[in-house]
Scaffold this motif. Structure first.
Motif, PDB file in Angstrom:
ATOM      1  N   THR B  59      53.860  70.210 -25.640  1.00 42.97           N
ATOM      2  CA  THR B  59      52.639  70.196 -24.838  1.00 42.97           C
ATOM      3  C   THR B  59      51.567  69.341 -25.501  1.00 42.97           C
ATOM      4  N   LEU B  60      51.506  69.409 -26.829  1.00 42.06           N
ATOM      5  CA  LEU B  60      50.525  68.597 -27.553  1.00 42.06           C
ATOM      6  C   LEU B  60      50.804  67.107 -27.310  1.00 42.06           C
ATOM      7  N   VAL B  66      49.044  61.869 -21.954  1.00 43.04           N
ATOM      8  CA  VAL B  66      48.353  61.846 -20.663  1.00 43.04           C
ATOM      9  C   VAL B  66      46.877  61.456 -20.859  1.00 43.04           C
ATOM     10  N   ALA B  67      46.251  62.016 -21.897  1.00 38.41           N
ATOM     11  CA  ALA B  67      44.837  61.701 -22.132  1.00 38.41           C
ATOM     12  C   ALA B  67      44.673  60.215 -22.429  1.00 38.41           C
ATOM     13  N   SER B  68      45.558  59.641 -23.260  1.00 39.50           N
ATOM     14  CA  SER B  68      45.448  58.223 -23.600  1.00 39.50           C
ATOM     15  C   SER B  68      45.671  57.352 -22.375  1.00 39.50           C
ATOM     16  N   LEU B  69      46.770  57.646 -21.640  1.00 36.38           N
ATOM     17  CA  LEU B  69      47.096  56.823 -20.474  1.00 36.38           C
ATOM     18  C   LEU B  69      45.984  56.872 -19.437  1.00 36.38           C
ATOM     19  N   SER B  70      45.507  58.083 -19.142  1.00 35.45           N
ATOM     20  CA  SER B  70      44.488  58.170 -18.089  1.00 35.45           C
ATOM     21  C   SER B  70      43.174  57.557 -18.558  1.00 35.45           C
ATOM     22  N   VAL B 211      38.049  62.689 -24.413  1.00 35.59           N
ATOM     23  CA  VAL B 211      37.764  64.070 -24.784  1.00 35.59           C
ATOM     24  C   VAL B 211      37.799  64.974 -23.540  1.00 35.59           C
ATOM     25  N   MET B 212      37.239  64.442 -22.415  1.00 36.96           N
ATOM     26  CA  MET B 212      37.285  65.202 -21.166  1.00 36.96           C
ATOM     27  C   MET B 212      38.728  65.492 -20.775  1.00 36.96           C
ATOM     28  N   SER B 213      39.593  64.475 -20.910  1.00 36.29           N
ATOM     29  CA  SER B 213      40.951  64.656 -20.414  1.00 36.29           C
ATOM     30  C   SER B 213      41.785  65.527 -21.358  1.00 36.29           C
ATOM     31  N   LEU B 214      41.379  65.641 -22.625  1.00 39.56           N
ATOM     32  CA  LEU B 214      42.106  66.547 -23.527  1.00 39.56           C
ATOM     33  C   LEU B 214      42.075  67.967 -22.981  1.00 39.56           C
ATOM     34  N   GLY B 215      40.945  68.327 -22.367  1.00 42.54           N
ATOM     35  CA  GLY B 215      40.786  69.695 -21.900  1.00 42.54           C
ATOM     36  C   GLY B 215      41.122  69.895 -20.444  1.00 42.54           C
ATOM     37  N   ALA B 216      41.786  68.911 -19.823  1.00 44.53           N
ATOM     38  CA  ALA B 216      42.089  69.020 -18.392  1.00 44.53           C
ATOM     39  C   ALA B 216      42.936  70.260 -18.111  1.00 44.53           C
ATOM     40  N   PHE B 217      42.598  70.954 -17.023  1.00 45.12           N
ATOM     41  CA  PHE B 217      43.340  72.166 -16.690  1.00 45.12           C
ATOM     42  C   PHE B 217      43.766  72.188 -15.220  1.00 45.12           C
ATOM     43  N   GLY B 224      50.401  67.987 -11.486  1.00 42.60           N
ATOM     44  CA  GLY B 224      51.474  67.685 -12.434  1.00 42.60           C
ATOM     45  C   GLY B 224      52.691  68.555 -12.184  1.00 42.60           C
ATOM     46  N   GLY B 225      53.823  68.135 -12.748  1.00 39.67           N
ATOM     47  CA  GLY B 225      55.030  68.942 -12.656  1.00 39.67           C
ATOM     48  C   GLY B 225      55.128  69.866 -13.851  1.00 39.67           C
ATOM     49  N   PRO B 226      56.230  70.624 -13.954  1.00 38.58           N
ATOM     50  CA  PRO B 226      56.394  71.563 -15.078  1.00 38.58           C
ATOM     51  C   PRO B 226      56.339  70.864 -16.434  1.00 38.58           C
ATOM     52  N   LYS B 227      56.783  69.619 -16.503  1.00 39.02           N
ATOM     53  CA  LYS B 227      56.798  68.926 -17.788  1.00 39.02           C
ATOM     54  C   LYS B 227      55.451  68.275 -18.109  1.00 39.02           C
ATOM     55  N   ASP B 228      54.507  68.377 -17.202  1.00 36.75           N
ATOM     56  CA  ASP B 228      53.231  67.683 -17.399  1.00 36.75           C
ATOM     57  C   ASP B 228      52.097  68.638 -17.740  1.00 36.75           C
ATOM     58  N   GLN B 229      52.475  69.860 -18.134  1.00 37.30           N
ATOM     59  CA  GLN B 229      51.414  70.817 -18.426  1.00 37.30           C
ATOM     60  C   GLN B 229      50.749  70.472 -19.761  1.00 37.30           C
ATOM     61  N   MET B 230      49.429  70.675 -19.821  1.00 28.78           N
ATOM     62  CA  MET B 230      48.676  70.276 -21.008  1.00 28.78           C
ATOM     63  C   MET B 230      48.205  71.508 -21.777  1.00 28.78           C
TER      64      MET B 230
END
Lengths: 363, 274
Positions: B59-60, B66-70, B211-217, B224-230
């Motif tokens: 997950t990390l 995801v945070a970097s790409l977005s 930083v905003m996207s690190l905490g996305a919920f 996202g799919g099951p593999k995209d959970q943050m």
């Protein structure tokens, strides 16, 4: 050497160039030719069209009509980058994130010159403007005068056909401005580049220019050497804009005589104006002599009687305002002497001048 | 002297907001910190268990990727928007800014559901492609990495536009005139003048977006799919599904530390510039 098929000695030639924004004409159809290696100043009050003219040559705006020829080639429709012109800005417009070296190298890098040539040319240009050893500084670490030197080095480094300077010393204080004027003159003398210089400071224009193009409301008021504009202005506007002037209203009564309203006849240089036409007789204040009311007048000199209305001692010169018997205020500028030698306030004096020192203008 | 008075006045005006923020944020945060040390087998047991778990590591990784790409995607898109805005007249710019901020004021839940309609198997895009190609297209655009990135980028772009636009507007227009008179073509002017002088805006935008996207919920949960959970979703998982509060708290603390690593240098960098 650049091959040149221009009519010899012509750096830039404006043919019927004009500019209108919508229905507002900011520059009327203008003809202007600047000679090779000439220092031409565009002088005028704000809104006179001098900056418009500069922007037209630089390519920042497109003309409404007319053509611009640079060394014989038509550049009217060329984008600024292909014109090969240098420009010095009032705000310096240096790249704040680049060192002095990179700022001066910028036009050479745009021309993809080899790095060895760039290094040699940049150091040479910086040496010429007296900034040797400043290569690694950033613009913000330099004083205003030094920044403008970088601005000039950045132009001379690629030897453009003409360099345009848009009030380059406008942001500097008086002493520095005079020092920079001398330096720009020296550079112009050394390099022989054609320079078009914009200013609203008439002293700067008189000091630096080969010719001055004085502009007024979108057209050329007078084009000539500083001497011509100062000693032989062609209109009231020119006489009042350049230097100080006394203007006496009168009528032509003979080829070389004018009857000043209420003050009698004065002698003037011969002109071909119609008898009876209204004219202004212009005399520069420093050509006026002030003497005691009873003193004899030099043979052939014109004179007026009056009362001293104001005296201002401004250093090298003392300005004396005299109200003539007829109620006209006339200013004389004398080389200063101690207070005891000056006429007293309220005293009667005689003003006199040589007819050769006056100019007859249309009223 | 002048400065200290200024500082005193400033703190006076800022104190109500600061008190509210401290009062609301600090107690729960302290409680989370306290809970994270309440593991079954000693104070650090929750941390050890989490750091050793594969789920957390995956997950990390997902979170960082995801945070970097977005962030990069929203930087590219936001930069283009900011460039366009910088060239408009002030009135037009205000109108366009309003349009950009409009989605920003819309609830994130509403936007996510809108995207499931747009990107779904029988959503607008797939229907359009089906109609255009005549083939039964069913591109998987949602409930996977693609959907997550679309949602994240859409949410983050306005946050990039603002600082980048501020940087672009601060560039003296005489520099562009000077560069073009000196013979530079538009591409050279862009790379030698526009880009370097907009770096402050880019760095500020990029870091705040990251930083905003690190905490996305909500976005990973809905798009996202099951593999995209943050990481935030993992906190939720331990909190509500497993009911293991110490582990949930320790992940929260780790996330907070991660965000601080990026926020603190940015704050210092900004301060240096002021």
């Amino acid at each position: 050497m650049r091959i040149n098929n221009a009519p010899s000695g012509e750096a830039i030639s404006l043919r019927g160039i004009s500019k209108a924004f919508g229905s507002v004409t900011v520059l009327k159809a203008t003809e202007l030719t600047v000679k090779k290696s000439e220092f031409l100043t565009l002088l005028g009050p704000s809104g006179s069209g001098k900056t418009t003219l500069l922007n037209l040559i630089a390519g920042a705006i497109a003309p409404s009509s007319g053509e611009i020829l640079l060394s014989g080639r038509n550049i009217t429709r060329l984008p600024p980058r292909d014109r090969g012109i240098g420009m010095v800005f009032q705000s310096y417009a240096l790249m704040p994130h680049m060192t002095v070296f990179e700022n001066v190298a910028y036009p050479l890098r745009a021309r993809r010159e080899p790095s060895e040539t760039i290094r040699r040319k940049v150091l040479d240009a910086l040496d010429r403007v007296g900034l040797k050893g400043f290569e690694d500084r950033k613009p913000r670490q330099l004083s205003g005068g030094q920044q403008q030197r970088v601005g000039i080095a950045r132009c001379i480094v690629y030897s453009p056909d003409i360099i345009m300077m848009d009030e380059p010393l406008g942001a500097l204080d008086k002493n520095l401005r005079e020092q920079m004027q001398t330096e720009i003159k020296r550079l112009h003398h050394e390099l022989g580049t054609t320079i078009i210089y914009v200013t609203h400071d008439q002293e700067e224009a008189l000091n630096m220019s080969d010719r001055i193009c004085l502009m007024k409301t979108g057209e050329i008021a007078q084009l000539g050497t500083p001497d011509e504009l100062y000693f032989r202005p062609n209109s009231r506007f020119v006489a009042e804009f350049i230097g100080e002037s006394n203007l006496l209203l009168g009528k032509i009564t003979a080829v070389n005589r004018v009857s000043i309203d209420g003050a009698g006849l004065v002698h003037v240089p011969s002109s071909e104006r119609a008898l009876g036409s209204e004219v202004l007789v212009m005399v520069r204040p420093e050509k006026m002599q002030v003497s005691a009311a009873q003193a004899d007048t030099l043979a052939g000199h014109n004179w007026l009687h009056g009362t001293v209305e104001g005296i201002s001692f401004i250093g090298g010169m003392t300005r004396i305002t005299v109200k003539t018997v007829q109620g006209v205020s006339v200013t004389a500028k004398l080389v200063s002497g101690p207070a005891s030698t000056r006429p007293e306030l309220g005293s009667e004096v005689k003003l006199s001048w040589s007819p050769a020192e006056s100019v007859v203008l249309s009223a | 002297m002048d400065r200290s008075i200024n500082l005193r006045v400033q703190s006076l005006f800022m104190s109500p907001a600061a008190l509210v923020a401290v009062g609301i944020v600090l107690p729960p945060l302290c409680y989370v910190l306290f809970t994270s040390f309440q593991g079954d087998a000693g104070p650090l047991s929750a941390y050890i268990a989490i750091l050793e778990s594969n789920l957390f590591r995956q997950t990390l990784t997902t979170t960082l990727v995801v945070a970097s790409l977005s962030s990069v995607l929203s930087l590219v898109l936001g930069y283009i928007v900011a460039l366009h805005l910088a060239k408009q007249s002030p009135n037009r710019r205000t109108a366009l800014m309003f349009l950009i901020l409009l989605p920003f004021w819309t609830s994130i839940l509403v936007k996510c559901f809108a995207f499931t309609i747009i990107l779904g198997r029988y959503g607008i895009i797939n229907n359009l492609l089906r109609w255009a190609s005549g083939i039964d297209v069913q591109l998987p655009l949602v409930l996977n990495r693609v959907g997550l990135l679309v949602g994240m980028t859409n949410f983050l772009v306005p946050l990039v536009v603002l600082p980048v636009l501020a940087s672009l507007l601060a560039i003296d227009s005489a520099l562009y005139r000077a560069a073009s008179v000196m013979g530079a073509k538009p591409a050279r002017i862009f790379w030698t003048v526009t880009v370097p002088l907009s770096v402050p805006g880019v760095v500020a935008g990029l870091l705040s977006v990251f930083v905003m996207s690190l905490g996305a919920f909500v976005i990973p949960a809905l798009l996202g799919g099951p593999k995209d959970q943050m990481l935030s979703n993992l906190v939720d998982f331990y909190n509500r599904e497993v009911l293991d509060w110490p582990k949930a708290s320790s992940i929260s603390v780790i996330l907070l530390i991660l965000a601080s690593i990026f926020i603190v240098p940015m704050a210092l960098w900004r301060r240096r510039r002021i």
